[in-house]
Write a protein that holds these residues in place. Structure first.
Motif, PDB file in Angstrom:
ATOM      1  N   LYS A  35      12.637 125.558  69.530  1.00 34.70           N
ATOM      2  CA  LYS A  35      13.072 125.322  68.153  1.00 34.70           C
ATOM      3  C   LYS A  35      12.974 123.835  67.836  1.00 34.70           C
ATOM      4  N   LEU A  36      12.249 123.530  66.764  1.00 37.22           N
ATOM      5  CA  LEU A  36      12.081 122.123  66.364  1.00 37.22           C
ATOM      6  C   LEU A  36      12.958 121.821  65.162  1.00 37.22           C
ATOM      7  N   GLU A  37      13.578 120.660  65.187  1.00 33.16           N
ATOM      8  CA  GLU A  37      14.369 120.218  64.026  1.00 33.16           C
ATOM      9  C   GLU A  37      14.051 118.765  63.713  1.00 33.16           C
ATOM     10  N   LEU A  38      13.718 118.494  62.467  1.00 35.95           N
ATOM     11  CA  LEU A  38      13.586 117.101  62.021  1.00 35.95           C
ATOM     12  C   LEU A  38      14.820 116.781  61.189  1.00 35.95           C
ATOM     13  N   ARG A  39      15.496 115.705  61.552  1.00 35.77           N
ATOM     14  CA  ARG A  39      16.732 115.364  60.851  1.00 35.77           C
ATOM     15  C   ARG A  39      16.593 114.028  60.145  1.00 35.77           C
ATOM     16  N   GLY A  40      16.509 114.091  58.834  1.00 32.66           N
ATOM     17  CA  GLY A  40      16.530 112.869  58.020  1.00 32.66           C
ATOM     18  C   GLY A  40      15.503 111.827  58.420  1.00 32.66           C
ATOM     19  N   ILE A  41      14.224 112.259  58.495  1.00 37.10           N
ATOM     20  CA  ILE A  41      13.172 111.323  58.923  1.00 37.10           C
ATOM     21  C   ILE A  41      12.737 110.425  57.754  1.00 37.10           C
ATOM     22  N   TYR A  42      12.754 109.123  58.012  1.00 34.68           N
ATOM     23  CA  TYR A  42      12.202 108.123  57.078  1.00 34.68           C
ATOM     24  C   TYR A  42      11.112 107.380  57.820  1.00 34.68           C
ATOM     25  N   HIS A  43      10.034 107.018  57.088  1.00 33.88           N
ATOM     26  CA  HIS A  43       9.070 106.112  57.712  1.00 33.88           C
ATOM     27  C   HIS A  43       8.402 105.220  56.682  1.00 33.88           C
ATOM     28  N   SER A  44       8.214 103.968  57.069  1.00 38.78           N
ATOM     29  CA  SER A  44       7.450 103.048  56.217  1.00 38.78           C
ATOM     30  C   SER A  44       6.508 102.245  57.099  1.00 38.78           C
ATOM     31  N   PHE A  45       5.350 101.896  56.508  1.00 36.31           N
ATOM     32  CA  PHE A  45       4.350 101.102  57.224  1.00 36.31           C
ATOM     33  C   PHE A  45       4.325  99.692  56.647  1.00 36.31           C
ATOM     34  N   PRO A  46       4.089  98.687  57.505  1.00 41.28           N
ATOM     35  CA  PRO A  46       3.904  97.328  56.978  1.00 41.28           C
ATOM     36  C   PRO A  46       2.521  97.201  56.333  1.00 41.28           C
ATOM     37  N   VAL A  47       2.477  96.814  55.066  1.00 41.15           N
ATOM     38  CA  VAL A  47       1.202  96.575  54.381  1.00 41.15           C
ATOM     39  C   VAL A  47       1.319  95.251  53.634  1.00 41.15           C
ATOM     40  N   LYS A  48       0.503  94.284  53.995  1.00 39.42           N
ATOM     41  CA  LYS A  48       0.499  92.947  53.359  1.00 39.42           C
ATOM     42  C   LYS A  48       1.908  92.372  53.210  1.00 39.42           C
ATOM     43  N   LYS A  49       2.567  92.209  54.287  1.00 38.07           N
ATOM     44  CA  LYS A  49       3.909  91.602  54.338  1.00 38.07           C
ATOM     45  C   LYS A  49       4.991  92.399  53.614  1.00 38.07           C
TER      46      LYS A  49
END
Ligand SMILES: Nc1ncnc2c1ncn2[C@@H]1O[C@H](COP(=O)(O)OP(=O)(O)O)[C@@H](O)[C@H]1O
Ligand SMILES: [Mg+2]
Length: 258
Positions: A3-17
């Motif tokens: 059983k897979l659970e994703l809990r409140g995933i956020y992601h951001s990538f650095p782009v031009k500072k």
């Protein structure tokens, strides 16, 4: 069990500072033996989400749980079929299939035995010792799929596996995947662009927004199993298709304005 659970995933990538936010509070789950699809506009972060599940990328925030264990950032615990087949051009078809089993610690001879048993079942009998370049796109996808299927982890993540195929081959592959899955009942998380494909294959569907993507909706798909292609002709199928289409259209129109 898986059983897979994703809990409140956020992601951001650095782009031009700066940091560009791609995923915003994604919470979803795949129950044991369930077939779950994710549909979202292109660039909404679906592949990024898979990289996070596979431990290739650490999320900015949130957690990945597998069978009640926090596996955030850990590799090798799920079987993963990437968007591109990613076959090693110098390895034979059968050697390409067994890579994941070998990495997981299985002996080469037993892995090869399984590969040779399965290759004819996916229409690749006689190609065991050939190199990948002689195969068509659809055949390469099947090699990549078989690699994921035979690797020992119970959860499979498939990232737009049929995206590069022509319509007819795609329909064949869908029916074929469904047939294999209905015999094995592994847990599957499946990313696709195609609403019909998701409706035909899935127990549940998550619809994602544009980036920074959130879950717009979770749909339970009511059709019985084993599923036949004729399900696509049912009024309920068309109703759900239009419903999801309306959601995605709004997202695409919104994207054009910005
Ligand atoms: N390594 C990276 N660095 C910066 N931006 C990235 C990186 N990987 C992906 N992105 C951006 O994140 C967004 C989501 O990408 P992706 O997960 O591939 O979307 P999808 O699979 O839904 O099409 C895109 O805008 C993409 O340009
Ligand atoms: Mg992608």
């Amino acid at each position: 069990m898986s059983k897979l659970e994703l809990r409140g995933i956020y992601h951001s990538f650095p782009v031009k500072k700066q940091r560009v936010s791609v995923l915003s509070n994604i919470t979803l789950h795949v129950n044991d033996g369930e077939f779950v699809s994710i549909i979202g506009p292109s660039g909404s972060g679906k592949s990024t989400l898979f990289h996070i599940i596979g431990g290739l990328l650490k999320p900015s925030a949130g957690e990945v749980w597998l069978d009640d264990v926090n596996i955030t950032g850990r590799k090798g615990l799920i079987s993963y079929m990437p968007q591109q087949p990613a076959l090693f051009p110098w390895r034979s078809i059968e050697s390409n299939v067994v890579i994941a089993q070998e990495v997981a610690g299985e002996s080469r001879s037993s892995a090869l035995e399984k590969a040779r048993e399965w290759l004819p079942k996916v229409g690749l009998g006689g190609y065991e010792r050939e190199l990948p370049h002689i195969l068509s796109g659809g055949m390469q996808q099947r090699v990549s799929f078989l690699r994921a299927l035979l690797s020992p982890q119970e959860l499979m993540c498939l990232d737009e596996p049929f995206g590069s195929l022509d319509a007819l081959t795609r329909q064949d592959m869908q029916a074929w995947l469904l047939n294999i899955w209905e015999q094995n009942k592994r847990s599957i998380l499946f990313v696709t662009h195609s609403i019909e494909e998701a409706l035909f294959l899935s127990d549940r569907i998550y619809v994602l927004s544009n980036k920074p993507s959130t879950v717009l909706e979770e749909l339970k798909i009511p059709f019985s199993r084993p599923r036949q292609e004729s399900v696509m002709l049912e009024p309920e199928f068309q109703k759900l298709r239009l419903h999801i289409q309306a959601h995605l259209r709004k997202e695409i129109i919104y994207d054009k304005r910005h």
